[in-house]
Every structure is written in C-alpha cells, then in structure tokens.
Scaffold this motif. Structure first.
Motif, PDB file in Angstrom:
ATOM      1  N   GLN A 176       3.787  10.015  -7.563  1.00 35.67           N
ATOM      2  CA  GLN A 176       4.689  10.313  -8.670  1.00 35.67           C
ATOM      3  C   GLN A 176       3.922  10.472  -9.975  1.00 35.67           C
ATOM      4  N   ALA A 177       2.920   9.632 -10.182  1.00 32.54           N
ATOM      5  CA  ALA A 177       2.195   9.646 -11.450  1.00 32.54           C
ATOM      6  C   ALA A 177       1.152  10.761 -11.532  1.00 32.54           C
ATOM      7  N   HIS A 178       0.480  11.042 -10.413  1.00 38.76           N
ATOM      8  CA  HIS A 178      -0.667  11.950 -10.469  1.00 38.76           C
ATOM      9  C   HIS A 178      -0.599  13.132  -9.508  1.00 38.76           C
ATOM     10  N   GLY A 179       0.315  13.089  -8.527  1.00 37.00           N
ATOM     11  CA  GLY A 179       0.395  14.175  -7.561  1.00 37.00           C
ATOM     12  C   GLY A 179      -0.625  14.031  -6.445  1.00 37.00           C
ATOM     13  N   TYR A 180      -0.477  14.883  -5.443  1.00 37.84           N
ATOM     14  CA  TYR A 180      -1.348  14.807  -4.264  1.00 37.84           C
ATOM     15  C   TYR A 180      -2.806  15.093  -4.598  1.00 37.84           C
ATOM     16  N   ALA A 181      -3.052  16.035  -5.494  1.00 37.34           N
ATOM     17  CA  ALA A 181      -4.426  16.462  -5.772  1.00 37.34           C
ATOM     18  C   ALA A 181      -5.303  15.319  -6.272  1.00 37.34           C
ATOM     19  N   GLU A 182      -4.710  14.343  -6.952  1.00 34.49           N
ATOM     20  CA  GLU A 182      -5.493  13.245  -7.518  1.00 34.49           C
ATOM     21  C   GLU A 182      -5.308  11.933  -6.752  1.00 34.49           C
ATOM     22  N   LEU A 183      -4.684  12.003  -5.594  1.00 30.99           N
ATOM     23  CA  LEU A 183      -4.492  10.795  -4.789  1.00 30.99           C
ATOM     24  C   LEU A 183      -5.817  10.379  -4.155  1.00 30.99           C
ATOM     25  N   THR A 184      -6.200   9.117  -4.349  1.00 34.21           N
ATOM     26  CA  THR A 184      -7.425   8.597  -3.738  1.00 34.21           C
ATOM     27  C   THR A 184      -7.153   7.221  -3.141  1.00 34.21           C
ATOM     28  N   VAL A 185      -7.942   6.863  -2.151  1.00 35.86           N
ATOM     29  CA  VAL A 185      -7.833   5.538  -1.548  1.00 35.86           C
ATOM     30  C   VAL A 185      -8.129   4.467  -2.590  1.00 35.86           C
ATOM     31  N   SER A 231       5.311  16.165  -3.587  1.00 38.03           N
ATOM     32  CA  SER A 231       3.870  15.935  -3.472  1.00 38.03           C
ATOM     33  C   SER A 231       3.496  15.473  -2.072  1.00 38.03           C
ATOM     34  N   LEU A 232       4.336  14.618  -1.497  1.00 36.55           N
ATOM     35  CA  LEU A 232       4.082  14.129  -0.148  1.00 36.55           C
ATOM     36  C   LEU A 232       4.027  15.282   0.844  1.00 36.55           C
ATOM     37  N   PHE A 233       5.018  16.153   0.800  1.00 37.09           N
ATOM     38  CA  PHE A 233       5.065  17.237   1.776  1.00 37.09           C
ATOM     39  C   PHE A 233       3.974  18.271   1.540  1.00 37.09           C
ATOM     40  N   LEU A 234       3.721  18.605   0.300  1.00 37.40           N
ATOM     41  CA  LEU A 234       2.650  19.563   0.033  1.00 37.40           C
ATOM     42  C   LEU A 234       1.307  19.001   0.500  1.00 37.40           C
ATOM     43  N   THR A 282      -6.650   9.385   2.693  1.00 43.35           N
ATOM     44  CA  THR A 282      -5.353   9.682   2.084  1.00 43.35           C
ATOM     45  C   THR A 282      -4.409  10.377   3.061  1.00 43.35           C
ATOM     46  N   THR A 283      -4.947  11.134   3.991  1.00 46.50           N
ATOM     47  CA  THR A 283      -4.086  11.768   4.993  1.00 46.50           C
ATOM     48  C   THR A 283      -3.368  10.715   5.825  1.00 46.50           C
ATOM     49  N   VAL A 327       0.832  -1.208   0.000  1.00 47.31           N
ATOM     50  CA  VAL A 327       0.000   0.000   0.000  1.00 47.31           C
ATOM     51  C   VAL A 327       0.867   1.258   0.000  1.00 47.31           C
ATOM     52  N   LEU A 328       1.931   1.267   0.796  1.00 44.21           N
ATOM     53  CA  LEU A 328       2.798   2.446   0.824  1.00 44.21           C
ATOM     54  C   LEU A 328       3.541   2.614  -0.503  1.00 44.21           C
ATOM     55  N   ALA A 329       3.958   1.503  -1.107  1.00 41.99           N
ATOM     56  CA  ALA A 329       4.608   1.580  -2.420  1.00 41.99           C
ATOM     57  C   ALA A 329       3.632   2.113  -3.467  1.00 41.99           C
ATOM     58  N   ALA A 330       2.386   1.675  -3.390  1.00 45.29           N
ATOM     59  CA  ALA A 330       1.371   2.163  -4.323  1.00 45.29           C
ATOM     60  C   ALA A 330       1.099   3.649  -4.108  1.00 45.29           C
ATOM     61  N   THR A 331       1.119   4.085  -2.860  1.00 44.43           N
ATOM     62  CA  THR A 331       0.912   5.507  -2.570  1.00 44.43           C
ATOM     63  C   THR A 331       2.026   6.346  -3.186  1.00 44.43           C
TER      64      THR A 331
END
Length: 218
Positions: free
Chosen positions: A47-56, A123-126, A77-78, A38-42
């Motif tokens: 990397q692929a989509h950025g924080y704005a498009e990160l979803t569970v 992306s992680l930090f933002l 996601t938080t 799960v962490l590797a997928a996150t």
C-alpha cells in the motif's frame, strides 16, 4: 537397579520434553504470529510503496522479525505475494442473487472494478502476474486463485440457466472469464484505469455475447 532407574528417567524425559511447560508458548502459536505479522507487513508495504519497491528487508523490519526468518519461510518477495494470494482464495466471494442475470453480471463487474481500485490488491496482482512469467510458484498461485474465483462467480450464471434466462448449454465459467477480460486487458496491456464505467460495459458485452449464443459448452 540404578541402571533401570536411569533408563526410566530418560524415558520420562523423552516423553515430556516436547510438551510445552506451564507459561511456555507452543511453537505453532509463535509461528502463526510471525506469519500474521509478516503478511500484514507485506500488505502495508504494498500500500505504501507498491510492488516495485517491495523488499524482504522492508517487510522484515516492518514485521519486527529477522530477515533470515522471512527468507527461510518465504524465500523472496514472490513467496510473500503468492501466500497473500492464497489467503484471498480462502475467503468467500459475495455473490449477487437478484433474480436477474443482467443485474447480477453488473454487480459482479462492479465488484471486480472496486477490487482492483484497492491499491494493495492491484499491486499484489500486478506483482504476482509479473513474477508468473518466470516463477512457477506465482503461476500456480494465479491459476488456483482464478479457478476458485471463476467457479464461485459462475454460480450466478448457473442460477440464470436454471431460471431459463440463458441457454441450457451455457458455459458459466466462460461467461465469467469474458466478464473479467476487459479489466485485465486495461490493467496489463494498455495500462488504462478500470472503473465503474468499464464495469458497466463489460457486463453489457458479456450478457450480449451469451444471449447471442457465445460461451456454450458445445
């Protein structure tokens, strides 16, 4: 007699039922594999989509696990981002030790610049910083991360104090905070790029300030 035998059988079953049988995997091993996936997928999604498009949903699909598994352990996601941040806390920070505080501050600043040049780390930090405004989990994770990193990096300043390059009452952590400040201002306030040129200026400014008497403990 039959009653005693039944009781003994039940006792033996209770003592052995929690043990993994031959060929079975321990639950802890499976849990750790899920966590790693799960962490590797996150990271990959950041990397692929950025924080704005990160979803569970995307993370679960990429990790090959059920959405309910991710929601149950990380909630949202938080939760995923804060665990990634805590993973970084557990890694050692390579420290320069050139014998010169000018060189060491420059190397530390270049390290900050290159760290945030990585799209996953940026992306992680933002994402965590944005979440920290309203989520105590993210705020706590940020405090833990920067407390650990500032303390580690401050060793370079402590060495300079021992060598007599800096005043004895220099506050090493404050020097490191001053070194990092220009990067965060650019990333979070003005949305300007951070690069090696910024690093060079940040190191020079931090060194000039501490030599002028700033960043002292009293």
């Amino acid at each position: 007699m039959l009653g005693e035998l039944k009781a003994l059988t039940q006792l033996e079953f209770s003592l052995t039922s929690d043990r993994p049988q031959p060929g079975m995997l321990r639950p802890r091993g499976r849990t750790e594999r899920i966590r790693t996936a799960v962490l590797a997928a996150t990271r990959a999604e950041l990397q692929a989509h950025g924080y704005a498009e990160l979803t569970v949903e995307r993370v679960a699909d990429a990790a090959g696990v059920a959405k309910s598994t991710v929601y149950r352990r990380w909630r949202d996601t938080t939760g995923l981002l804060t665990e990634l941040l805590r993973e970084l806390v557990r890694t050692d920070l390579p420290l320069p030790d050139s014998g010169s505080i000018e060189t060491d501050l420059r190397e530390l600043a270049l390290g900050i610049s290159r760290f945030y040049a990585d799209p996953v780390q940026r992306s992680l930090f933002l994402g965590v910083i944005a979440a920290a405004v309203h989520d105590p989990r993210a705020a706590d994770a940020l405090r833990e991360f920067y407390a650990a990193r500032n303390s580690q990096a401050a060793e370079s300043v402590q060495r300079a104090v021992k060598r007599g390059e800096l005043p004895a009452d220099t506050d090493p952590v404050e020097v490191i905070r001053a070194l990092g400040a220009p990067f965060y201002y650019r990333m979070l306030v003005t949305h300007e790029p951070v690069n090696d040129a910024v690093a060079e200026k940040a190191a020079a400014a931090a060194l000039a300030a501490v030599r002028a008497g700033a960043h002292r403990t009293r």
